[in-house]
Design a protein around this motif. Sequence first.
Motif, short mmCIF file in Angstrom:
data_model
loop_
_atom_site.label_atom_id
_atom_site.label_comp_id
_atom_site.label_asym_id
_atom_site.label_seq_id
_atom_site.Cartn_x
_atom_site.Cartn_y
_atom_site.Cartn_z
N GLY A 1 39.29 -4.82 13.78
CA GLY A 1 40.28 -4.77 12.69
C GLY A 1 40.08 -3.64 11.72
N ASP A 2 39.19 -2.71 12.04
CA ASP A 2 38.90 -1.59 11.14
C ASP A 2 39.94 -0.49 11.31
OD1 ASP A 2 37.54 0.29 9.45
OD2 ASP A 2 35.66 -0.71 9.91
N CYS B 1 51.88 -4.24 19.62
CA CYS B 1 51.67 -3.13 18.67
C CYS B 1 52.52 -1.90 18.99
CB CYS B 1 50.20 -2.75 18.64
SG CYS B 1 49.16 -4.01 17.86
N ARG B 2 53.56 -2.06 19.79
CA ARG B 2 54.40 -0.91 20.14
C ARG B 2 55.00 -0.26 18.89
NH1 ARG B 2 59.41 -2.20 23.45
NH2 ARG B 2 60.41 -2.18 21.42
N ASN B 3 55.40 -1.05 17.90
CA ASN B 3 55.95 -0.48 16.66
C ASN B 3 54.93 0.41 15.96
OD1 ASN B 3 58.41 -1.87 16.97
ND2 ASN B 3 57.54 -3.69 16.02
N PRO C 1 49.48 -7.44 10.83
CA PRO C 1 50.39 -8.50 10.35
C PRO C 1 51.77 -7.99 9.94
CG PRO C 1 48.23 -8.73 9.34
CD PRO C 1 48.23 -7.41 10.07
N ILE C 2 51.89 -6.71 9.64
CA ILE C 2 53.18 -6.15 9.22
C ILE C 2 54.02 -5.74 10.43
CG2 ILE C 2 54.30 -4.26 7.95
CD1 ILE C 2 51.70 -4.19 6.19
N LYS D 1 45.17 2.09 6.51
CA LYS D 1 44.58 2.70 7.70
C LYS D 1 43.92 1.63 8.57
CE LYS D 1 42.59 5.61 4.84
NZ LYS D 1 41.77 6.62 4.20
N LEU D 2 43.88 0.41 8.06
CA LEU D 2 43.16 -0.67 8.73
C LEU D 2 44.06 -1.49 9.65
CD1 LEU D 2 41.03 -2.00 5.75
CD2 LEU D 2 40.35 -0.37 7.53
N CYS D 3 43.61 -1.69 10.86
CA CYS D 3 44.33 -2.52 11.82
C CYS D 3 44.58 -3.92 11.25
CB CYS D 3 43.53 -2.60 13.12
SG CYS D 3 44.24 -3.66 14.39
N SER D 4 43.61 -4.47 10.57
CA SER D 4 43.74 -5.84 10.05
C SER D 4 44.83 -5.97 9.00
CB SER D 4 42.40 -6.32 9.48
OG SER D 4 42.00 -5.48 8.41
#
Length: 135
Positions: free
Chosen positions: A50-51, A113-115, A104-105, A97-100
């Motif tokens: 999630g970093d 995660c295609r968007n 959620p957005i 910049k964080l995946c976490s």
Amino acid sequence: MLREVAEKYYEQGYNCAEAMLRAGNEYYNLQLHDSDMRMVAAFGGGFQSGDICGALSGSACIISCKYIETKAHDNQEELKAITQKLMDTFEARMSSKLCSVIKPIYYTPEVKCRNTVGLSAEVLESVIHEFEEQK
């Protein structure tokens, strides 16, 4: 557009970082081999923790491949400028910049995660375009 190429690879089952690097390789003719692109597999999912977003990490790899011929210190000022522009533009567009924070957005069960990959590709392409115009 880079976005379409990146989304194509993501839809083939590559994670965010892999899809970005494969797309950058194709779009910018970086001449990487499949074995080169396996190196970013662990970047997906924000380094699997999630970093830092894998799509952002993959984008930074594209910049390195595109602009560095030997090592970073041979072109440090230019590398720093474009990488900082990438980081700032990405964070402004994605809110983090964080995946976490990003997941959620932008994540949905239908497209996963295609968007994120698509928007990241747009950011990278605009940063590279602006950088090349300023050179």
